[in-house]
Design a protein around this motif. Structure first.
Motif, PDB file in Angstrom:
ATOM      1  N   LEU A 174       1.223  -3.799 -10.273  1.00  0.00           N
ATOM      2  CA  LEU A 174       2.247  -3.682  -9.234  1.00  0.00           C
ATOM      3  C   LEU A 174       2.631  -5.061  -8.701  1.00  0.00           C
ATOM      4  O   LEU A 174       3.810  -5.351  -8.495  1.00  0.00           O
ATOM      5  CB  LEU A 174       1.772  -2.768  -8.098  1.00  0.00           C
ATOM      6  CG  LEU A 174       2.777  -2.535  -6.978  1.00  0.00           C
ATOM      7  CD1 LEU A 174       4.103  -1.973  -7.501  1.00  0.00           C
ATOM      8  CD2 LEU A 174       2.181  -1.579  -5.933  1.00  0.00           C
ATOM      9  N   ARG A 205       2.037   2.105  -3.600  1.00  0.00           N
ATOM     10  CA  ARG A 205       1.003   2.644  -4.502  1.00  0.00           C
ATOM     11  C   ARG A 205       0.820   4.145  -4.364  1.00  0.00           C
ATOM     12  O   ARG A 205       0.291   4.781  -5.264  1.00  0.00           O
ATOM     13  CB  ARG A 205      -0.325   1.934  -4.255  1.00  0.00           C
ATOM     14  CG  ARG A 205      -0.227   0.485  -4.730  1.00  0.00           C
ATOM     15  CD  ARG A 205      -1.514  -0.157  -4.999  1.00  0.00           C
ATOM     16  NE  ARG A 205      -2.251   0.456  -6.086  1.00  0.00           N
ATOM     17  CZ  ARG A 205      -3.530   0.241  -6.308  1.00  0.00           C
ATOM     18  NH1 ARG A 205      -4.198  -0.558  -5.514  1.00  0.00           N
ATOM     19  NH2 ARG A 205      -4.147   0.808  -7.312  1.00  0.00           N
ATOM     20  N   THR A 233      -2.009  -0.210 -11.402  1.00  0.00           N
ATOM     21  CA  THR A 233      -3.077  -1.021 -10.822  1.00  0.00           C
ATOM     22  C   THR A 233      -2.461  -2.005  -9.840  1.00  0.00           C
ATOM     23  O   THR A 233      -1.262  -2.289  -9.896  1.00  0.00           O
ATOM     24  CB  THR A 233      -3.824  -1.806 -11.917  1.00  0.00           C
ATOM     25  OG1 THR A 233      -2.914  -2.728 -12.527  1.00  0.00           O
ATOM     26  CG2 THR A 233      -4.428  -0.870 -12.966  1.00  0.00           C
ATOM     27  N   ALA A 234      -3.281  -2.528  -8.958  1.00  0.00           N
ATOM     28  CA  ALA A 234      -2.794  -3.520  -7.997  1.00  0.00           C
ATOM     29  C   ALA A 234      -2.237  -4.737  -8.743  1.00  0.00           C
ATOM     30  O   ALA A 234      -1.195  -5.284  -8.366  1.00  0.00           O
ATOM     31  CB  ALA A 234      -3.918  -3.933  -7.050  1.00  0.00           C
ATOM     32  N   ARG A 271       1.404   6.567  -8.830  1.00  0.00           N
ATOM     33  CA  ARG A 271       0.019   6.766  -9.251  1.00  0.00           C
ATOM     34  C   ARG A 271      -0.187   6.130 -10.624  1.00  0.00           C
ATOM     35  O   ARG A 271       0.699   6.122 -11.453  1.00  0.00           O
ATOM     36  CB  ARG A 271      -0.296   8.254  -9.350  1.00  0.00           C
ATOM     37  CG  ARG A 271      -0.320   8.941  -8.020  1.00  0.00           C
ATOM     38  CD  ARG A 271      -0.689  10.403  -8.192  1.00  0.00           C
ATOM     39  NE  ARG A 271       0.399  11.161  -8.784  1.00  0.00           N
ATOM     40  CZ  ARG A 271       1.304  11.833  -8.105  1.00  0.00           C
ATOM     41  NH1 ARG A 271       1.251  11.828  -6.795  1.00  0.00           N
ATOM     42  NH2 ARG A 271       2.237  12.503  -8.709  1.00  0.00           N
ATOM     43  N   SER A 299       0.822  -1.218   0.000  1.00  0.00           N
ATOM     44  CA  SER A 299       0.000   0.000   0.000  1.00  0.00           C
ATOM     45  C   SER A 299       0.852   1.263   0.000  1.00  0.00           C
ATOM     46  O   SER A 299       0.457   2.288  -0.564  1.00  0.00           O
ATOM     47  CB  SER A 299      -0.965   0.005   1.191  1.00  0.00           C
ATOM     48  OG  SER A 299      -0.241  -0.063   2.412  1.00  0.00           O
TER      49      SER A 299
END
Length: 121
Positions: free
Chosen positions: A57, A46, A53-54, A50, A43
């Motif tokens: 990543l 992230r 996407t999860a 910017r 988290s």
């Protein structure tokens, strides 16, 4: 305790795809820079990266781990990622590449715009 990552660490007007040299994938260089000062949680990564996407990543972190550049450590209730010694060895070359891109930013943008204009003409 480490300071939080700066949300403005990466300029949103500086897309990683403009960088002509990449380590791994589109996001890998940014991940390495985020881990420069110690381990981070997913988290946390992230925040300054910017637009990632999860899923992207996760894929980037897995690739960096596979290549021996990043380690993943599971603690009770959380997971942290950190640079391995091999990953740390990329910090200086990455800084040189970033400085080069900054020095040649206008030329890179002009070249991309010229190519795009030629392709659409």
């Amino acid at each position: 305790m480490r300071a939080p990552l700066d949300p403005d660490m990466f300029d949103p007007l500086c897309p990683s795809e403009l960088m002509p040299m990449r380590i791994g994938d589109k996001w890998a260089g940014m991940v390495i820079r985020c881990l420069e000062h110690g381990p981070r949680r997913f988290s946390e990564l992230r925040v300054p990266i910017r637009g990632v996407t999860a899923k992207a990543l996760t894929k980037s972190l897995r690739g960096l781990e596979r290549d021996g550049l990043v380690s993943r450590t599971a603690h009770t209730g959380r997971v942290e990622y950190d640079l391995t010694p091999l990953g740390r060895s990329l910090l200086h070359p990455l800084a040189v590449m970033c400085a080069w891109a900054q020095d040649h930013w206008e030329e890179l943008i002009d070249a991309r715009e010229a190519q795009t204009a030629a392709a659409t003409a």
